[in-house]
Scaffold this motif. Sequence first.
Motif, PDB file in Angstrom:
ATOM      1  N   GLY A 186       0.850  -1.194   0.000  1.00  0.00           N
ATOM      2  CA  GLY A 186       0.000   0.000   0.000  1.00  0.00           C
ATOM      3  C   GLY A 186       0.879   1.235   0.000  1.00  0.00           C
ATOM      4  O   GLY A 186       2.111   1.137   0.158  1.00  0.00           O
ATOM      5  N   GLY A 187       0.274   2.382  -0.243  1.00  0.00           N
ATOM      6  CA  GLY A 187       1.023   3.627  -0.267  1.00  0.00           C
ATOM      7  C   GLY A 187       2.041   3.659  -1.393  1.00  0.00           C
ATOM      8  O   GLY A 187       3.100   4.274  -1.275  1.00  0.00           O
ATOM      9  N   SER A 188       1.708   3.018  -2.522  1.00  0.00           N
ATOM     10  CA  SER A 188       2.683   2.826  -3.589  1.00  0.00           C
ATOM     11  C   SER A 188       2.583   3.891  -4.676  1.00  0.00           C
ATOM     12  O   SER A 188       1.571   4.583  -4.804  1.00  0.00           O
ATOM     13  CB  SER A 188       2.458   1.455  -4.231  1.00  0.00           C
TER      14      SER A 188
ATOM     15  N   ASP B 208      -3.822  -2.886   2.125  1.00  0.00           N
ATOM     16  CA  ASP B 208      -4.446  -1.774   2.859  1.00  0.00           C
ATOM     17  C   ASP B 208      -5.855  -1.469   2.355  1.00  0.00           C
ATOM     18  O   ASP B 208      -6.538  -0.630   2.946  1.00  0.00           O
ATOM     19  CB  ASP B 208      -3.561  -0.515   2.796  1.00  0.00           C
ATOM     20  N   VAL B 209      -6.278  -2.109   1.252  1.00  0.00           N
ATOM     21  CA  VAL B 209      -7.620  -1.863   0.701  1.00  0.00           C
ATOM     22  C   VAL B 209      -8.197  -3.182   0.192  1.00  0.00           C
ATOM     23  O   VAL B 209      -7.461  -4.167   0.040  1.00  0.00           O
ATOM     24  CB  VAL B 209      -7.576  -0.845  -0.461  1.00  0.00           C
TER      25      VAL B 209
ATOM     26  N   GLN C  38      -3.759   9.359  -7.871  1.00  0.00           N
ATOM     27  CA  GLN C  38      -2.834   9.834  -6.828  1.00  0.00           C
ATOM     28  C   GLN C  38      -1.375   9.516  -7.188  1.00  0.00           C
ATOM     29  O   GLN C  38      -0.443  10.015  -6.569  1.00  0.00           O
ATOM     30  CB  GLN C  38      -3.215   9.281  -5.452  1.00  0.00           C
ATOM     31  N   LYS C  39      -1.193   8.677  -8.214  1.00  0.00           N
ATOM     32  CA  LYS C  39       0.165   8.334  -8.661  1.00  0.00           C
ATOM     33  C   LYS C  39       0.503   9.082  -9.943  1.00  0.00           C
ATOM     34  O   LYS C  39       1.428   8.722 -10.660  1.00  0.00           O
ATOM     35  CB  LYS C  39       0.268   6.820  -8.878  1.00  0.00           C
TER      36      LYS C  39
ATOM     37  N   PHE D  99      -6.794   4.388  -7.586  1.00  0.00           N
ATOM     38  CA  PHE D  99      -5.524   4.857  -7.003  1.00  0.00           C
ATOM     39  C   PHE D  99      -4.550   5.423  -8.039  1.00  0.00           C
ATOM     40  O   PHE D  99      -3.545   6.025  -7.663  1.00  0.00           O
ATOM     41  CB  PHE D  99      -4.856   3.723  -6.211  1.00  0.00           C
TER      42      PHE D  99
ATOM     43  N   ALA E 201      -4.789  -3.657  -4.588  1.00  0.00           N
ATOM     44  CA  ALA E 201      -3.904  -2.875  -3.704  1.00  0.00           C
ATOM     45  C   ALA E 201      -2.555  -2.671  -4.387  1.00  0.00           C
ATOM     46  O   ALA E 201      -2.115  -3.512  -5.187  1.00  0.00           O
ATOM     47  CB  ALA E 201      -3.705  -3.609  -2.384  1.00  0.00           C
ATOM     48  N   ALA E 202      -1.915  -1.554  -4.062  1.00  0.00           N
ATOM     49  CA  ALA E 202      -0.560  -1.247  -4.564  1.00  0.00           C
ATOM     50  C   ALA E 202      -0.442  -1.510  -6.069  1.00  0.00           C
ATOM     51  O   ALA E 202       0.519  -2.141  -6.523  1.00  0.00           O
ATOM     52  CB  ALA E 202       0.487  -2.038  -3.783  1.00  0.00           C
ATOM     53  N   GLY E 203      -1.416  -1.037  -6.829  1.00  0.00           N
ATOM     54  CA  GLY E 203      -1.351  -1.152  -8.289  1.00  0.00           C
ATOM     55  C   GLY E 203      -1.375  -2.578  -8.796  1.00  0.00           C
ATOM     56  O   GLY E 203      -0.787  -2.892  -9.834  1.00  0.00           O
TER      57      GLY E 203
HETATM   58  O1  LIG Z   1      -0.699   1.765  -3.055  1.00  0.00           O
HETATM   59  C1  LIG Z   1      -1.850   1.983  -3.410  1.00  0.00           C
HETATM   60  O2  LIG Z   1      -2.214   1.917  -4.591  1.00  0.00           O
HETATM   61  C2  LIG Z   1      -2.918   2.289  -2.383  1.00  0.00           C
HETATM   62  O3  LIG Z   1      -2.359   2.502  -1.109  1.00  0.00           O
HETATM   63  C3  LIG Z   1      -3.891   1.151  -2.338  1.00  0.00           C
HETATM   64  O4  LIG Z   1      -3.256  -0.033  -2.054  1.00  0.00           O
END
Ligand SMILES: O=C(O)[C@H](O)CO
Length: 398
Positions: free
Chosen positions: A151-153, A210-211, A228-229, A225, A266-268
Amino acid sequence: MSNALQVHDQDFPVRVAIVPDSFKGSARAVDVAAAMERGVRDAFGAAGIEATVHTLPFADGGEGTLDALLGAWGAEALTVDTTDALGRPVRARYGLSPDGRTGVIEAAEANGLPLVSDVPLRPLTATTRGIGPLVTALLDAGVEEILLCIGGSATTDGGTGLLRALGARLLDRDGRELPDGGGSLTELDRLDTSGLDPRARAVRWRIACDVTNPLVGDRGAAAVFGPQKGAGPDDVRVLDAGLDRLAEVLAQATGEDVRDRPGLGAAGGLPAPLTALLGAEVVPGSRMVADVLDAERLMAAADLVLTGEGRFDGQSLGGKVVDAVRRLAPAGRPVVVIAGDVSVTPEELRRSGVTAAFSTARGPRTLERMSEEVLADIEWTTSNCCRLLAHHFASPHA
Ligand SMILES: O=C(O)[C@H](O)CO
């Protein structure tokens, strides 16, 4: 005679289990646990009551899980030189249990968004390749199990960078290797896993996401997500189509359709190939940490369970540490939450199964000062709460 606690018609010292989360951004779980322990000893000591204290720094599988497990294991973080999501050098931390059987990785140590916040984001080429050296370090150490917290990626490559770092090849229809990143996955024709490190298949993988989002679609990794990236609407379409193509190729290779499974977005999409090819299991983070730390057994003997987190609100009761602790605590035992901010409603508290919640806030102060004094505040609040309990425990039972 020691003023021992009288419970269940027996005399013995009061047994306290301290099982806190970190106070995010202010204090690590291991330091919170130590501050609570000081508070407990201060209160019961002042009442002349012997206290047996077990501290178990806890986490929910998200940020802080590596620190919590290291704290509970009494282990130091190990490091490896690797690359961030944009391929720049970075030193990443990982952990190893004292018996050497379990390894823990927070993937964001390599593919995290904060690591690349100093430059323009590259949603189509960002890669999970840098997680590879962390995994290889654990495989070299001979672990039997890898706990991967994600997560948080900054990545949306469906975990293909990691797969490649472990020896797989992603080929287009002319047999050429695809460039790194989720942007090229629409060209994916087949996966060549003949060079995949066999040890990666032999270990057990547990992934804490995380999701619960699925890999593709409106609620998928790219749509939800991607922005946000740094992904604009066109990038999102390309990335979503690429992940869909990856799912198709994985299904051809393994017979498993990973498109709609909760958490694989999660995390892409990082968990998708690990689940399909390596048999990885996606697990609730706090459950994973509880299992690894044998939290249930440690709490089973407690007369009082103390937990805590930075902010105790309605969300805390949906799978976070406090939620896990109240479920794992022995039935009928008091569970007390010490938190920076207590925002649950009286009704939520009543339904939660938590006995009481205390805020560490002590009058108006700047954020900076609150952060500096967080451990002293936790200690003081814990002591204050335990003084009342100590008074109760010290009083002769009728
Ligand atoms: O990393 C991400 O894309 C978000 O935290 C969802 O996992």
